[in-house]
Design an enzyme around this catalytic site. Structure first.
Site, PDB file in Angstrom:
ATOM      1  N   HIS A 105      72.154  33.563 116.937  1.00  0.00           N
ATOM      2  CA  HIS A 105      72.464  32.748 118.486  1.00  0.00           C
ATOM      3  C   HIS A 105      71.581  32.114 118.981  1.00  0.00           C
ATOM      4  O   HIS A 105      70.426  32.385 118.640  1.00  0.00           O
ATOM      5  CB  HIS A 105      73.130  33.803 119.365  1.00  0.00           C
ATOM      6  CG  HIS A 105      72.063  34.876 119.702  1.00  0.00           C
ATOM      7  ND1 HIS A 105      71.361  34.810 120.831  1.00  0.00           N
ATOM      8  CD2 HIS A 105      71.848  36.016 119.177  1.00  0.00           C
ATOM      9  CE1 HIS A 105      70.572  36.056 121.020  1.00  0.00           C
ATOM     10  NE2 HIS A 105      70.713  36.669 119.851  1.00  0.00           N
ATOM     11  N   ASP A 107      71.682  31.349 122.481  1.00  0.00           N
ATOM     12  CA  ASP A 107      71.565  31.391 123.876  1.00  0.00           C
ATOM     13  C   ASP A 107      70.519  32.496 124.152  1.00  0.00           C
ATOM     14  O   ASP A 107      70.180  33.282 123.272  1.00  0.00           O
ATOM     15  CB  ASP A 107      72.648  31.928 124.449  1.00  0.00           C
ATOM     16  CG  ASP A 107      73.377  33.439 123.837  1.00  0.00           C
ATOM     17  OD1 ASP A 107      73.266  33.368 122.738  1.00  0.00           O
ATOM     18  OD2 ASP A 107      73.892  34.207 124.688  1.00  0.00           O
ATOM     19  N   ASP A 138      64.419  36.216 119.844  1.00  0.00           N
ATOM     20  CA  ASP A 138      65.705  36.442 120.135  1.00  0.00           C
ATOM     21  C   ASP A 138      66.499  35.343 120.627  1.00  0.00           C
ATOM     22  O   ASP A 138      66.707  35.191 122.011  1.00  0.00           O
ATOM     23  CB  ASP A 138      65.793  37.874 121.038  1.00  0.00           C
ATOM     24  CG  ASP A 138      67.336  38.353 121.281  1.00  0.00           C
ATOM     25  OD1 ASP A 138      68.194  37.758 120.650  1.00  0.00           O
ATOM     26  OD2 ASP A 138      67.380  38.964 122.397  1.00  0.00           O
ATOM     27  N   GLU A 172      76.060  35.103 122.780  1.00  0.00           N
ATOM     28  CA  GLU A 172      75.856  36.396 122.296  1.00  0.00           C
ATOM     29  C   GLU A 172      75.337  37.358 123.628  1.00  0.00           C
ATOM     30  O   GLU A 172      75.728  38.470 123.385  1.00  0.00           O
ATOM     31  CB  GLU A 172      74.636  36.288 121.132  1.00  0.00           C
ATOM     32  CG  GLU A 172      74.540  37.485 120.389  1.00  0.00           C
ATOM     33  CD  GLU A 172      73.742  38.682 120.921  1.00  0.00           C
ATOM     34  OE1 GLU A 172      73.647  39.900 120.570  1.00  0.00           O
ATOM     35  OE2 GLU A 172      72.734  38.553 121.993  1.00  0.00           O
ATOM     36  N   GLU A 173      74.239  36.793 124.238  1.00  0.00           N
ATOM     37  CA  GLU A 173      73.706  37.731 125.369  1.00  0.00           C
ATOM     38  C   GLU A 173      74.708  38.352 126.553  1.00  0.00           C
ATOM     39  O   GLU A 173      74.525  39.058 127.006  1.00  0.00           O
ATOM     40  CB  GLU A 173      72.544  36.852 126.046  1.00  0.00           C
ATOM     41  CG  GLU A 173      71.546  36.456 125.224  1.00  0.00           C
ATOM     42  CD  GLU A 173      70.519  37.616 124.562  1.00  0.00           C
ATOM     43  OE1 GLU A 173      71.094  39.070 124.640  1.00  0.00           O
ATOM     44  OE2 GLU A 173      69.734  37.554 123.638  1.00  0.00           O
ATOM     45  N   ASP A 201      68.901  39.386 113.881  1.00  0.00           N
ATOM     46  CA  ASP A 201      68.867  39.118 115.218  1.00  0.00           C
ATOM     47  C   ASP A 201      68.340  40.802 115.686  1.00  0.00           C
ATOM     48  O   ASP A 201      69.032  41.332 116.800  1.00  0.00           O
ATOM     49  CB  ASP A 201      70.168  38.731 115.711  1.00  0.00           C
ATOM     50  CG  ASP A 201      70.275  38.776 117.383  1.00  0.00           C
ATOM     51  OD1 ASP A 201      69.257  38.806 117.703  1.00  0.00           O
ATOM     52  OD2 ASP A 201      71.569  38.886 117.924  1.00  0.00           O
ATOM     53  N   HIS A 451      64.193  40.574 125.339  1.00  0.00           N
ATOM     54  CA  HIS A 451      64.966  40.557 126.748  1.00  0.00           C
ATOM     55  C   HIS A 451      63.902  41.025 127.835  1.00  0.00           C
ATOM     56  O   HIS A 451      64.168  41.035 128.951  1.00  0.00           O
ATOM     57  CB  HIS A 451      65.876  41.757 126.838  1.00  0.00           C
ATOM     58  CG  HIS A 451      67.193  41.627 125.923  1.00  0.00           C
ATOM     59  ND1 HIS A 451      68.174  42.201 126.026  1.00  0.00           N
ATOM     60  CD2 HIS A 451      67.117  40.597 124.716  1.00  0.00           C
ATOM     61  CE1 HIS A 451      69.321  41.789 125.099  1.00  0.00           C
ATOM     62  NE2 HIS A 451      68.689  40.713 124.628  1.00  0.00           N
TER      63      HIS A 451
HETATM   64  N1  LIG Z   1      68.040  44.413 118.444  1.00  0.00           N
HETATM   65  C1  LIG Z   1      69.304  43.530 118.754  1.00  0.00           C
HETATM   66  C2  LIG Z   1      69.664  43.734 120.061  1.00  0.00           C
HETATM   67  C3  LIG Z   1      70.868  43.290 120.176  1.00  0.00           C
HETATM   68  C4  LIG Z   1      71.359  43.467 121.681  1.00  0.00           C
HETATM   69  O1  LIG Z   1      70.649  43.444 122.682  1.00  0.00           O
HETATM   70  N2  LIG Z   1      72.440  44.049 121.912  1.00  0.00           N
HETATM   71  C5  LIG Z   1      73.225  44.566 123.235  1.00  0.00           C
HETATM   72  C6  LIG Z   1      74.609  44.591 122.967  1.00  0.00           C
HETATM   73  C7  LIG Z   1      75.479  45.243 123.777  1.00  0.00           C
HETATM   74  C8  LIG Z   1      75.663  46.205 123.929  1.00  0.00           C
HETATM   75  N3  LIG Z   1      76.530  46.863 124.947  1.00  0.00           N
HETATM   76  C9  LIG Z   1      76.574  45.645 125.632  1.00  0.00           C
HETATM   77  N4  LIG Z   1      75.796  44.626 125.172  1.00  0.00           N
HETATM   78  C10 LIG Z   1      72.719  46.048 123.473  1.00  0.00           C
HETATM   79  O2  LIG Z   1      72.683  46.403 124.473  1.00  0.00           O
HETATM   80  O3  LIG Z   1      72.561  46.733 122.191  1.00  0.00           O
HETATM   81 ZN   LIG Z   2      69.963  38.739 119.964  1.00  0.00          ZN
HETATM   82 ZN   LIG Z   3      69.171  39.561 122.960  1.00  0.00          ZN
END
Ligand SMILES: NCCCC(=O)N[C@@H](Cc1c[nH]cn1)C(=O)O
Ligand SMILES: [Zn+2]
Ligand SMILES: [Zn+2]
Length: 493
Positions: A105, A107, A138, A172-173, A201, A451
């Site tokens: 992704h 974004d 990311d 994705e985010e 990812d 993040h």
């Molecule tokens: N290391 C990969 C991380 C991907 C990520 O941050 N996924 C989110 C997705 C999510 C789960 N519930 C709501 N969004 C996460 O918080 O795990």
């Molecule tokens: Zn990601």
């Molecule tokens: Zn992310």
């Protein structure tokens, strides 16, 4: 560094990669400069611009690129906003070659300098061998590393050892809106000849040791709403004579987890798959540096004190986290108001064999039971806006064997076989919809800070990640061809 088993072809590829580091970093700089934040609606045009840049880069490699329109979605204020297109790309149709579909992704999470970044989040900046910028790890860095690896084959005029398919998205985010439907629609078409899915990812478990990921937890997100009436009240006029929604909500939230991290919802652990002794042993053998993990987190003390307990609680057991309260006063200073409606937000990470419907029922029953003890006249509402299942791969799949070999060649050591405590819903989606092999092959280190402020990927990981993907193409091609030649010979005999 190359191991003794590195072939002449690999050496040629790795030398090219080293010689073109600056170009690869320039490419990442160009991508990081796009504020493709999918969370903020006013930046959606930047996500769309980012999708076009990614599509152009694939097209420049000779790939056929289809930007699939996913329609629009509704914002909380009722406004309709177009979704960015999803890239479905393909390059190569040689029936002798395995077909690898790479997902990534482009974004990113929001980032502002004033959040505490040391550098501008959208200007890729190298400091002490680390490339800082939003999306560096990311997931723009890994997506580009895959593309860099393809570019290397092309520049050296080498035959592509695999057929490539791409799924690149820009939402994705915020939960990959619209993606699952597209995967279902394309299962018999675009995905029909895919042999292996690869996702890059997530991160290694350590700052230095490479890893291969074979599982991730799912997630069930909950809203718990308590409302006393239609308007906020003056706490001097009404405080002490009403049942305050925030007090109800705090009691509800406080009932969820005890101080040892144990979830207090009756039945929640009932369906968690039993831990086998081999598995426990596996966790003991993983080189996990508890102190390093603590330093990466910035907290002083974890609930658990041994590696085994930490890994079990991150990968193997559900966990419950409280994320926030909508409607509660959160700004600096004093405001003596009593909010009329508050919404608590929490989520429960899912592991095999938890069932999202059962979990929802258990949560609702528990919250209702706690609420009823308060004899509150307020209105209670519980909802589960989002739920994704956990993912678990078979580490005997050919792609894992190929990736392990490629890691050994590029990094000179065997990877840790790890699970991820967070959720990568697309891994489970690919697996369930296509029934094909899915692998997560991370190139980012544990301290990359996805993040977070000062997100980075190191130059080392970005460049070695590029080499790793190139070596993986060669390994999977060899293993896949060998498997098919063997099965063909057996059939003929
Ligand atoms: N290391 C990969 C991380 C991907 C990520 O941050 N996924 C989110 C997705 C999510 C789960 N519930 C709501 N969004 C996460 O918080 O795990
Ligand atoms: Zn990601
Ligand atoms: Zn992310």
């Amino acid at each position: 560094m190359s191991s003794s088993s590195t072939s002449a072809l690999e050496i040629e590829i790795f030398q090219y990669t080293d010689a073109h580091q600056s170009d690869f970093i320039e490419n990442l700089k160009e991508w990081v400069a796009v504020e493709s934040n999918s969370v903020q609606p006013d930046l959606r045009k930047e996500v769309v611009r980012m999708m076009a840049l990614a599509a152009d880069r694939l097209a420049a490699l000779g790939a056929t690129v289809n930007l699939v329109n996913l329609g629009s979605h509704q914002l909380p204020d009722g406004q309709d906003l177009p979704l960015p297109p999803v890239i479905l790309g393909e390059l190569g149709k040689d029936p002798q070659n395995p077909t690898i579909c790479f997902y990534g992704h482009v974004d990113v999470q929001p980032a502002k300098k004033e959040d505490g970044w040391n550098t501008d989040p959208y200007t890729l900046t190298e400091i002490d061998g680390n490339l800082y910028g939003r999306g560096a790890t990311d997931n723009k860095g890994p997506v580009l590393a895959w593309i860099n690896a393809m570019e290397t084959f092309r520049a050296l005029k080498l035959a592509m050892p695999v057929n490539f398919r791409f799924v690149i998205e820009g939402m994705e985010e915020v939960g990959s809106l619209g993606l699952e439907n597209l995967l279902e629609e394309e299962n018999q078409c675009f995905f029909s000849d895919v042999d292996y899915f690869v996702i890059s990812d997530n991160l290694w478990l350590s700052n230095k040791k490479p890893a291969l990921t074979y599982g991730s937890r799912g997630n069930a997100c909950f809203f718990v709403e308590v409302e006393c009436g239609s308007k906020d009240l003056h706490s001097g006029t009404f405080g002490g004579i009403i049942h305050e929604p925030l007090m109800d909500l705090i009691t509800l939230l406080d009932s969820l987890v005890d101080p040892t991290g144990c979830i207090q919802i009756p039945g929640i652990y009932d369906s968690v798959a039993a831990l086998r002794e081999e598995e426990r042993k596996l966790y003991k053998s993983i080189e996990f540096d508890l102190e390093e993990h603590k330093n990466n987190s910035g907290v002083k003390k974890f609930i658990f004190g041994t590696n085994e307990e930490i890994l079990l609680h991150l990968w193997r057991y559900p966990s419950l986290s409280i994320h926030g309260i909508e409607g509660a006063f959160h700004e600096p200073g004093i405001k003596t108001v009593t909010p009329a409606k508050v919404i608590g937000k929490f989520s429960i990470r899912q592991v095999p064999h938890m069932d999202l419907l059962v979990v929802k029922q258990q949560v609702v029953e528990h919250l209702k039971a706690v609420f009823s003890k308060r004899n509150s006249p307020n209105k209670l509402k519980v909802s589960k806006p989002l739920g994704s299942k956990p993912w678990l791969a078979d580490v005997n799949d050919l792609s894992y064997k190929a990736a392990r070999r490629a890691i050994k060649t590029v990094f000179g050591e065997d990877p840790d076989f790890i699970r991820d405590g967070s959720t990568v819903p697309v891994a489970r989606m690919f697996q369930t919809i296509t029934q094909k092999s899915v692998m997560m092959l991370p190139i980012g280190a544990a301290d990359d800070g996805e993040h977070s402020q000062n997100e980075k990927i190191s130059r080392h990981n970005y460049i070695k990640g590029t080499k790793l993907f190139a070596a993986f193409f060669l390994e999977i091609s060899k293993l896949h061809r060998h498997l098919h030649e063997t099965s063909h010979t057996e059939t003929n005999n």
